[in-house]
Enzyme design. Sequence first.
Site, PDB file in Angstrom:
ATOM      1  N   LEU A  54       0.818  -1.210   0.000  1.00 22.65           N
ATOM      2  CA  LEU A  54       0.000   0.000   0.000  1.00 22.65           C
ATOM      3  C   LEU A  54       0.854   1.262   0.000  1.00 22.65           C
ATOM      4  O   LEU A  54       0.531   2.257   0.654  1.00 22.65           O
ATOM      5  CB  LEU A  54      -0.939  -0.004   1.213  1.00 22.65           C
ATOM      6  CG  LEU A  54      -1.863  -1.217   1.319  1.00 22.65           C
ATOM      7  CD1 LEU A  54      -2.633  -1.192   2.642  1.00 22.65           C
ATOM      8  CD2 LEU A  54      -2.825  -1.271   0.135  1.00 22.65           C
ATOM      9  N   PRO A  80       7.782  -3.833  -3.811  1.00 19.44           N
ATOM     10  CA  PRO A  80       9.005  -3.585  -4.569  1.00 19.44           C
ATOM     11  C   PRO A  80       9.477  -4.824  -5.321  1.00 19.44           C
ATOM     12  O   PRO A  80       9.328  -5.959  -4.850  1.00 19.44           O
ATOM     13  CB  PRO A  80      10.009  -3.172  -3.484  1.00 19.44           C
ATOM     14  CG  PRO A  80       9.168  -2.637  -2.378  1.00 19.44           C
ATOM     15  CD  PRO A  80       7.921  -3.463  -2.390  1.00 19.44           C
ATOM     16  N   SER A 114       2.530   1.973 -16.097  1.00 24.15           N
ATOM     17  CA  SER A 114       3.125   3.251 -16.469  1.00 24.15           C
ATOM     18  C   SER A 114       2.183   4.389 -16.113  1.00 24.15           C
ATOM     19  O   SER A 114       0.963   4.264 -16.220  1.00 24.15           O
ATOM     20  CB  SER A 114       3.425   3.291 -17.972  1.00 24.15           C
ATOM     21  OG  SER A 114       3.988   4.541 -18.332  1.00 24.15           O
ATOM     22  N   GLY A 144       2.827   6.412 -13.119  1.00 26.03           N
ATOM     23  CA  GLY A 144       3.321   6.906 -11.843  1.00 26.03           C
ATOM     24  C   GLY A 144       2.247   7.586 -11.019  1.00 26.03           C
ATOM     25  O   GLY A 144       1.080   7.684 -11.413  1.00 26.03           O
ATOM     26  N   LYS A 148       7.048  -3.299 -20.692  1.00 29.82           N
ATOM     27  CA  LYS A 148       7.280  -2.168 -19.785  1.00 29.82           C
ATOM     28  C   LYS A 148       8.770  -1.835 -19.684  1.00 29.82           C
ATOM     29  O   LYS A 148       9.151  -0.665 -19.584  1.00 29.82           O
ATOM     30  CB  LYS A 148       6.716  -2.493 -18.398  1.00 29.82           C
ATOM     31  CG  LYS A 148       6.959  -1.401 -17.330  1.00 29.82           C
ATOM     32  CD  LYS A 148       6.428  -0.047 -17.769  1.00 29.82           C
ATOM     33  CE  LYS A 148       6.277   0.944 -16.615  1.00 29.82           C
ATOM     34  NZ  LYS A 148       7.514   1.185 -15.885  1.00 29.82           N
ATOM     35  N   ASN A 189      10.391   1.796 -20.635  1.00 31.73           N
ATOM     36  CA  ASN A 189      11.252   2.629 -19.803  1.00 31.73           C
ATOM     37  C   ASN A 189      12.517   3.040 -20.547  1.00 31.73           C
ATOM     38  O   ASN A 189      13.016   4.151 -20.366  1.00 31.73           O
ATOM     39  CB  ASN A 189      11.607   1.885 -18.515  1.00 31.73           C
ATOM     40  CG  ASN A 189      10.471   1.912 -17.511  1.00 31.73           C
ATOM     41  OD1 ASN A 189       9.316   2.098 -17.877  1.00 31.73           O
ATOM     42  ND2 ASN A 189      10.772   1.703 -16.252  1.00 31.73           N
ATOM     43  N   GLU A 197      11.541   5.859 -22.623  1.00 29.54           N
ATOM     44  CA  GLU A 197      11.377   7.016 -21.738  1.00 29.54           C
ATOM     45  C   GLU A 197      12.728   7.684 -21.468  1.00 29.54           C
ATOM     46  O   GLU A 197      12.833   8.921 -21.487  1.00 29.54           O
ATOM     47  CB  GLU A 197      10.733   6.546 -20.437  1.00 29.54           C
ATOM     48  CG  GLU A 197      10.556   7.593 -19.369  1.00 29.54           C
ATOM     49  CD  GLU A 197      10.064   6.957 -18.080  1.00 29.54           C
ATOM     50  OE1 GLU A 197      10.848   6.943 -17.097  1.00 29.54           O
ATOM     51  OE2 GLU A 197       8.930   6.452 -18.050  1.00 29.54           O
ATOM     52  N   TYR A 198      13.760   6.876 -21.219  1.00 20.50           N
ATOM     53  CA  TYR A 198      15.091   7.438 -20.991  1.00 20.50           C
ATOM     54  C   TYR A 198      15.528   8.289 -22.181  1.00 20.50           C
ATOM     55  O   TYR A 198      16.046   9.405 -22.029  1.00 20.50           O
ATOM     56  CB  TYR A 198      16.126   6.319 -20.806  1.00 20.50           C
ATOM     57  CG  TYR A 198      16.106   5.584 -19.492  1.00 20.50           C
ATOM     58  CD1 TYR A 198      14.963   5.497 -18.709  1.00 20.50           C
ATOM     59  CD2 TYR A 198      17.250   4.936 -19.038  1.00 20.50           C
ATOM     60  CE1 TYR A 198      14.956   4.800 -17.519  1.00 20.50           C
ATOM     61  CE2 TYR A 198      17.256   4.238 -17.851  1.00 20.50           C
ATOM     62  CZ  TYR A 198      16.106   4.163 -17.088  1.00 20.50           C
ATOM     63  OH  TYR A 198      16.110   3.466 -15.921  1.00 20.50           O
ATOM     64  N   ARG A 242      22.792   9.059 -17.759  1.00 17.68           N
ATOM     65  CA  ARG A 242      22.205   8.958 -16.420  1.00 17.68           C
ATOM     66  C   ARG A 242      23.261   8.533 -15.409  1.00 17.68           C
ATOM     67  O   ARG A 242      23.357   9.096 -14.314  1.00 17.68           O
ATOM     68  CB  ARG A 242      21.036   7.974 -16.438  1.00 17.68           C
ATOM     69  CG  ARG A 242      20.344   7.835 -15.095  1.00 17.68           C
ATOM     70  CD  ARG A 242      19.046   7.055 -15.201  1.00 17.68           C
ATOM     71  NE  ARG A 242      18.024   7.774 -15.950  1.00 17.68           N
ATOM     72  CZ  ARG A 242      16.718   7.654 -15.741  1.00 17.68           C
ATOM     73  NH1 ARG A 242      16.270   6.848 -14.790  1.00 17.68           N
ATOM     74  NH2 ARG A 242      15.851   8.329 -16.464  1.00 17.68           N
TER      75      ARG A 242
END
Length: 302
Positions: A8, A72, A122, A124, A173, A177, A180-181, A272
């Site tokens: 949660l 996680p 995706s 967030g 996914k 990502n 996205e980078y 990065r």
Amino acid sequence: MHLGVIGLGRMGRIVVDRCLDAGHDVVAFDLSAEATAAAAEAGAEPADSVDDLCDRLDSGREDGKRIWLMVPAGDPVDATLEDLEPRLDGDDVVVDGGNSHFEASMRRAGATDAAYLDCGTSGGPASAEAGFSLMVGGPEWAYEAMTPVLDAVATGPDGHDRMGESGSGHYVKMVHNGVEYALMQAYGEGFELLHDGRFDLDMESIARTWNNGAVVRSWLLELCEEAFREEGSDLGDVADHVAGGSTGTWTVQEALEQEVPVPLIYDALAERFDSRNEGRFSRRLANRLRYGFGRHEVKRRE
């Protein structure tokens, strides 16, 4: 539907809230008693353990249990599955909505008695109101069984789809990502040239103008506009430190194995990592953009 949600945190709580808003019944559990209590205040049925959650889901139902994990990635997923395993059978469905590696999802799908859906998520925390984009892998019957909940958690029926067999959801996914980078890097480099170039320019004004009809308009560009509005054209004290990198690393590793060239994604990943050593405006913007879409902590300059 009667759904159990384990985990949660920010994302798990959004799953709970969106399902409650859609009229589903939710049993919620987290290792944090405070998080469980907060979900109960929102209307969820609290559970004090994984066993308690399963008992509540089993009560009065004829079909299998439906459980959404938002813990996680890595060991916490395996530990939760280990706790669940004695209570699972072939009629049950377990959704892993975290950023697990696709090979781990394939392994888990083969090892658990329940139908296992790997669900790339995706959007967030910033998408709490609009809903997520969900990329789902696993058995078709399990995907169809979860459709009412997927409709609630996603932006709607068009906000989710079954990508294919187990592992495919988290695979898509992962590549998402990586893209996205590269997009963040492209925006960062463009605005760096504008910032350091020959004119005295207003970065927020440029982002706003581009967002209204330009070819490069996007949500990420809207987040650029937000960043410049709140931090200023020079990004204030936002540090040149872009955290994260695991999913981008997985993308590059997979590209090497498949012999597919991904130079833009690789360069963005390298930038990065290099951001932990030296200062650049483009990486400062990427740092701030991660707050925009994921509410990740913004590293600040001393």
